[in-house]
Scaffold this motif. Structure first.
Motif, PDB file in Angstrom:
ATOM      1  N   LEU A 271      18.814  -1.928   5.006  1.00 32.54           N
ATOM      2  CA  LEU A 271      17.858  -1.922   6.106  1.00 32.54           C
ATOM      3  C   LEU A 271      18.608  -1.629   7.391  1.00 32.54           C
ATOM      4  O   LEU A 271      19.714  -2.120   7.602  1.00 32.54           O
ATOM      5  N   THR A 272      18.009  -0.821   8.262  1.00 32.15           N
ATOM      6  CA  THR A 272      18.620  -0.467   9.535  1.00 32.15           C
ATOM      7  C   THR A 272      17.717  -0.901  10.674  1.00 32.15           C
ATOM      8  O   THR A 272      16.556  -1.290  10.455  1.00 32.15           O
ATOM      9  N   LYS A 273      18.236  -0.838  11.885  1.00 30.36           N
ATOM     10  CA  LYS A 273      17.448  -1.220  13.066  1.00 30.36           C
ATOM     11  C   LYS A 273      16.185  -0.383  13.189  1.00 30.36           C
ATOM     12  O   LYS A 273      15.130  -0.888  13.564  1.00 30.36           O
ATOM     13  N   GLU A 274      16.297   0.908  12.877  1.00 28.26           N
ATOM     14  CA  GLU A 274      15.129   1.784  12.978  1.00 28.26           C
ATOM     15  C   GLU A 274      14.041   1.374  11.987  1.00 28.26           C
ATOM     16  O   GLU A 274      12.850   1.451  12.291  1.00 28.26           O
ATOM     17  N   MET A 275      14.436   0.931  10.804  1.00 27.20           N
ATOM     18  CA  MET A 275      13.457   0.543   9.790  1.00 27.20           C
ATOM     19  C   MET A 275      12.726  -0.736  10.186  1.00 27.20           C
ATOM     20  O   MET A 275      11.501  -0.812  10.075  1.00 27.20           O
ATOM     21  N   VAL A 276      13.474  -1.748  10.636  1.00 27.46           N
ATOM     22  CA  VAL A 276      12.824  -3.026  10.969  1.00 27.46           C
ATOM     23  C   VAL A 276      12.061  -2.935  12.287  1.00 27.46           C
ATOM     24  O   VAL A 276      11.156  -3.738  12.529  1.00 27.46           O
ATOM     25  N   ALA A 277      12.382  -1.962  13.145  1.00 29.19           N
ATOM     26  CA  ALA A 277      11.652  -1.804  14.406  1.00 29.19           C
ATOM     27  C   ALA A 277      10.218  -1.349  14.166  1.00 29.19           C
ATOM     28  O   ALA A 277       9.339  -1.613  14.989  1.00 29.19           O
ATOM     29  N   ARG A 278       9.956  -0.706  13.044  1.00 32.91           N
ATOM     30  CA  ARG A 278       8.591  -0.247  12.742  1.00 32.91           C
ATOM     31  C   ARG A 278       7.713  -1.358  12.199  1.00 32.91           C
ATOM     32  O   ARG A 278       6.497  -1.227  12.170  1.00 32.91           O
ATOM     33  N   VAL A 279       8.322  -2.471  11.759  1.00 32.35           N
ATOM     34  CA  VAL A 279       7.560  -3.575  11.191  1.00 32.35           C
ATOM     35  C   VAL A 279       7.096  -4.497  12.313  1.00 32.35           C
ATOM     36  O   VAL A 279       7.911  -4.945  13.130  1.00 32.35           O
ATOM     37  N   LYS A 280       5.812  -4.787  12.358  1.00 32.76           N
ATOM     38  CA  LYS A 280       5.225  -5.622  13.405  1.00 32.76           C
ATOM     39  C   LYS A 280       4.502  -6.811  12.779  1.00 32.76           C
ATOM     40  O   LYS A 280       3.955  -6.708  11.667  1.00 32.76           O
ATOM     41  N   PRO A 281       4.497  -7.964  13.452  1.00 31.48           N
ATOM     42  CA  PRO A 281       3.722  -9.106  12.954  1.00 31.48           C
ATOM     43  C   PRO A 281       2.248  -8.733  12.793  1.00 31.48           C
ATOM     44  O   PRO A 281       1.695  -7.969  13.578  1.00 31.48           O
ATOM     45  N   GLY A 282       1.627  -9.263  11.760  1.00 28.85           N
ATOM     46  CA  GLY A 282       0.233  -8.962  11.463  1.00 28.85           C
ATOM     47  C   GLY A 282       0.047  -7.884  10.420  1.00 28.85           C
ATOM     48  O   GLY A 282      -1.074  -7.667   9.943  1.00 28.85           O
ATOM     49  N   MET A 283       1.116  -7.195  10.051  1.00 34.19           N
ATOM     50  CA  MET A 283       1.011  -6.167   9.008  1.00 34.19           C
ATOM     51  C   MET A 283       0.796  -6.827   7.648  1.00 34.19           C
ATOM     52  O   MET A 283       1.224  -7.955   7.419  1.00 34.19           O
ATOM     53  N   SER A 284       0.158  -6.109   6.757  1.00 31.58           N
ATOM     54  CA  SER A 284      -0.079  -6.631   5.408  1.00 31.58           C
ATOM     55  C   SER A 284       1.194  -6.524   4.576  1.00 31.58           C
ATOM     56  O   SER A 284       2.138  -5.819   4.937  1.00 31.58           O
ATOM     57  N   LYS A 285       1.199  -7.212   3.432  1.00 29.92           N
ATOM     58  CA  LYS A 285       2.361  -7.158   2.533  1.00 29.92           C
ATOM     59  C   LYS A 285       2.591  -5.737   2.037  1.00 29.92           C
ATOM     60  O   LYS A 285       3.736  -5.300   1.901  1.00 29.92           O
ATOM     61  N   ALA A 286       1.509  -5.012   1.774  1.00 30.61           N
ATOM     62  CA  ALA A 286       1.642  -3.634   1.298  1.00 30.61           C
ATOM     63  C   ALA A 286       2.278  -2.746   2.363  1.00 30.61           C
ATOM     64  O   ALA A 286       3.113  -1.894   2.043  1.00 30.61           O
ATOM     65  N   GLN A 287       1.918  -2.947   3.635  1.00 34.16           N
ATOM     66  CA  GLN A 287       2.499  -2.147   4.707  1.00 34.16           C
ATOM     67  C   GLN A 287       3.991  -2.457   4.871  1.00 34.16           C
ATOM     68  O   GLN A 287       4.803  -1.552   5.067  1.00 34.16           O
ATOM     69  N   VAL A 288       4.355  -3.738   4.774  1.00 33.70           N
ATOM     70  CA  VAL A 288       5.759  -4.128   4.892  1.00 33.70           C
ATOM     71  C   VAL A 288       6.544  -3.553   3.721  1.00 33.70           C
ATOM     72  O   VAL A 288       7.651  -3.040   3.888  1.00 33.70           O
ATOM     73  N   ARG A 289       5.976  -3.588   2.535  1.00 41.67           N
ATOM     74  CA  ARG A 289       6.645  -3.028   1.358  1.00 41.67           C
ATOM     75  C   ARG A 289       6.830  -1.518   1.514  1.00 41.67           C
ATOM     76  O   ARG A 289       7.846  -0.973   1.116  1.00 41.67           O
ATOM     77  N   ASP A 290       5.848  -0.832   2.098  1.00 44.54           N
ATOM     78  CA  ASP A 290       5.966   0.611   2.320  1.00 44.54           C
ATOM     79  C   ASP A 290       7.094   0.936   3.292  1.00 44.54           C
ATOM     80  O   ASP A 290       7.794   1.933   3.127  1.00 44.54           O
ATOM     81  N   LEU A 291       7.287   0.098   4.322  1.00 42.38           N
ATOM     82  CA  LEU A 291       8.295   0.376   5.342  1.00 42.38           C
ATOM     83  C   LEU A 291       9.703  -0.088   4.944  1.00 42.38           C
ATOM     84  O   LEU A 291      10.683   0.589   5.232  1.00 42.38           O
ATOM     85  N   LEU A 292       9.813  -1.254   4.294  1.00 43.25           N
ATOM     86  CA  LEU A 292      11.125  -1.829   3.982  1.00 43.25           C
ATOM     87  C   LEU A 292      11.512  -1.712   2.514  1.00 43.25           C
ATOM     88  O   LEU A 292      12.655  -1.959   2.162  1.00 43.25           O
ATOM     89  N   GLY A 293      10.572  -1.380   1.671  1.00 43.91           N
ATOM     90  CA  GLY A 293      10.850  -1.337   0.246  1.00 43.91           C
ATOM     91  C   GLY A 293      10.509  -2.663  -0.405  1.00 43.91           C
ATOM     92  O   GLY A 293      10.164  -3.650   0.264  1.00 43.91           O
ATOM     93  N   SER A 294      10.625  -2.710  -1.704  1.00 43.26           N
ATOM     94  CA  SER A 294      10.344  -3.950  -2.427  1.00 43.26           C
ATOM     95  C   SER A 294      11.447  -4.957  -2.148  1.00 43.26           C
ATOM     96  O   SER A 294      12.627  -4.594  -2.133  1.00 43.26           O
ATOM     97  N   PRO A 295      11.085  -6.220  -1.948  1.00 42.75           N
ATOM     98  CA  PRO A 295      12.127  -7.223  -1.690  1.00 42.75           C
ATOM     99  C   PRO A 295      12.956  -7.460  -2.946  1.00 42.75           C
ATOM    100  O   PRO A 295      12.466  -7.374  -4.064  1.00 42.75           O
ATOM    101  N   LEU A 296      14.230  -7.769  -2.741  1.00 38.19           N
ATOM    102  CA  LEU A 296      15.102  -8.047  -3.867  1.00 38.19           C
ATOM    103  C   LEU A 296      14.786  -9.410  -4.453  1.00 38.19           C
ATOM    104  O   LEU A 296      14.835  -9.595  -5.663  1.00 38.19           O
TER     105      LEU A 296
END
Length: 189
Positions: A51-76
């Motif tokens: 994960l890089t700064k650019e990737m986590v900068a696109r994630v905002k509070p209130g997003m759904s789990k599916a949106q977070v998974r799309d931006l950051l990938g599946s959690p380990l």
């Protein structure tokens, strides 16, 4: 006499052992060289989510789990007992460099992202690529273009003496003929 000659090489080998380094003089297990002479190959180990700064900068509070998974990938790591927490660990161990470890934690309230905990040392994409790049250029960049002054300094291209007059005198080049594709009919279609 013969047993004495046979034991001479054995005595020479045992006498040479006194010149080997002692266990205390050897570097630690994490040292780079074995017996002070040989550098063993160590396998590069990369685990987790990059994960890089650019990737986590696109994630905002209130997003759904599916949106977070799309931006950051599946959690380990996902825990059955803590379904509201996703862990994104990352570890890289390479020979000659210190190990890198990071952990990004996403916490949810139901299906919506509540917080995203990001470490301070999270690199940008360019910093991460530079950190893992094993090719270190010498600093000299190759010259890819000529300047206008260098172009004008070039000699003009030479024209072939025999090709230029014959082409002008004969006119356009004659067309080429090819054998037929189908040998039975003699036609090309």
């Amino acid at each position: 006499m013969r047993p004495l000659l046979a034991s001479f090489p054995l005595l020479a080998l045992l006498g040479g052992c006194s010149y080997l380094p002692t266990w205390a003089s050897l570097p630690s297990v994490t040292g780079e060289k074995v017996l002070g002479l040989v550098t063993p190959y160590r396998v590069e180990v990369v685990q987790g989510n990059v994960l890089t700064k650019e990737m986590v900068a696109r994630v905002k509070p209130g997003m759904s789990k599916a949106q977070v998974r799309d931006l950051l990938g599946s959690p380990l790591l996902t825990d059955v007992f803590h379904e509201s927490r996703w862990d994104y660990p990352f570890t890289i161990r390479r020979q000659g460099t210190p190990a890198q470890q990071r952990l990004v934690v996403a916490e949810f309230d139901g299906d919506k992202l509540k917080t995203l905990t990001v470490p301070d040392d999270l690199p940008t994409e360019n910093d991460f690529v530079a950190a893992i790049n094993t090719f270190k250029p010498d600093g000299k960049q190759p010259k890819l273009e000529l300047s206008e002054a260098e172009r004008t300094a070039l000699p003009p291209p030479k024209r072939s003496a025999e090709a230029a007059p014959t082409a002008a005198a004969e006119g356009p080049a004659p067309g080429r003929t090819y054998p037929p594709l189908d040998a039975k009919t003699g036609s090309g279609t």
